[in-house]
Design a protein around this motif. Structure first.
Motif, mmCIF file in Angstrom:
data_model
loop_
_atom_site.group_PDB
_atom_site.id
_atom_site.type_symbol
_atom_site.label_atom_id
_atom_site.label_comp_id
_atom_site.label_asym_id
_atom_site.label_seq_id
_atom_site.Cartn_x
_atom_site.Cartn_y
_atom_site.Cartn_z
ATOM 1 N N HIS A 29 0.741 -1.243 -0.063
ATOM 2 C CA HIS A 29 -0.021 0.061 0.032
ATOM 3 C C HIS A 29 1.002 1.158 -0.050
ATOM 4 C CE1 HIS A 29 -3.504 -2.305 0.676
ATOM 5 N NE2 HIS A 29 -2.902 -3.177 1.563
ATOM 6 N N VAL A 30 0.687 2.087 -1.074
ATOM 7 C CA VAL A 30 1.636 3.147 -1.094
ATOM 8 C C VAL A 30 0.961 4.621 -0.676
ATOM 9 C CG1 VAL A 30 2.995 4.642 -3.007
ATOM 10 C CG2 VAL A 30 2.643 1.983 -3.153
ATOM 11 N N THR A 31 1.987 5.260 -0.232
ATOM 12 C CA THR A 31 1.405 6.483 0.461
ATOM 13 C C THR A 31 2.505 7.602 -0.004
ATOM 14 O OG1 THR A 31 2.437 6.323 2.735
ATOM 15 C CG2 THR A 31 0.098 5.936 2.220
ATOM 16 N N GLN A 32 2.207 8.851 0.040
ATOM 17 C CA GLN A 32 3.116 9.836 -0.605
ATOM 18 C C GLN A 32 3.835 10.488 0.364
ATOM 19 O OE1 GLN A 32 1.243 12.576 -3.625
ATOM 20 N NE2 GLN A 32 -0.071 10.767 -3.956
ATOM 21 N N ALA A 37 0.557 8.212 5.355
ATOM 22 C CA ALA A 37 0.966 6.846 5.914
ATOM 23 C C ALA A 37 0.392 6.768 7.423
ATOM 24 C CB ALA A 37 2.393 6.587 5.966
ATOM 25 N N LEU A 38 0.363 7.851 8.198
ATOM 26 C CA LEU A 38 0.036 7.668 9.483
ATOM 27 C C LEU A 38 -1.768 7.812 9.350
ATOM 28 C CD1 LEU A 38 0.436 7.774 12.384
ATOM 29 C CD2 LEU A 38 0.173 10.192 12.600
ATOM 30 N N GLU A 39 -2.351 8.421 8.580
ATOM 31 C CA GLU A 39 -3.627 8.441 8.374
ATOM 32 C C GLU A 39 -4.093 7.068 8.030
ATOM 33 O OE1 GLU A 39 -4.393 11.459 5.412
ATOM 34 O OE2 GLU A 39 -4.437 12.975 7.002
ATOM 35 N N ALA A 40 -3.312 6.401 7.048
ATOM 36 C CA ALA A 40 -3.980 4.870 6.480
ATOM 37 C C ALA A 40 -3.379 3.982 7.985
ATOM 38 C CB ALA A 40 -2.820 4.646 5.533
#
Length: 120
Positions: A29-32, A37-40
């Motif tokens: 799962h990719v975050t920018q 990332a913390l929200e995910a």
């Protein structure tokens, strides 16, 4: 195989790392950035086994992200990536069951091996 949350503000690095880890059989799962990332992680929508994060990111750096992620999920494995060795030294204080840091630039095989190491 593992479910990995990848956080990096560099699109080229994100794509390279994602492809390498998917080719090794992982779900990625990719975050920018660190905030995304913390929200995910906080949403809990996906059960994450490993956080793979760049250290040098705006707003929320990778070490702070790892600290917050470990507070949410103490058993989380963490792989930190950085081109600056002094930043990786800051990571030594993290209390992670499985923590590994990798210096940029790295090869596809090196990032795969880092993830394999924290899984074992």
């Amino acid at each position: 195989m593992a479910t990995i949350l990848l956080a990096d503000d560099d699109a080229a690095v994100r794509d390279l790392v994602k492809r390498a880890l998917i080719s090794d059989g992982h779900t990625v799962h990719v975050t920018q950035d660190g905030v995304e990332a913390l929200e995910a992680l906080e949403s809990g929508a996906v059960e994450i086994d490993i956080l793979v994060s760049d250290v040098d990111m705006p707003q929320l750096d990778g070490i702070t992200l790892a600290e917050k992620a470990l507070a949410l999920k103490p058993g989380l494995a963490v792989v930190l990536m950085s081109g600056f060795s002094d930043q990786l030294e800051r990571a030594a204080r993290l209390r992670a069951r499985q923590l590994l840091s990798i210096s940029k630039p790295f090869t596809l095989e090196q990032i795969k091996q880092a993830v394999r190491s924290v899984l074992s």
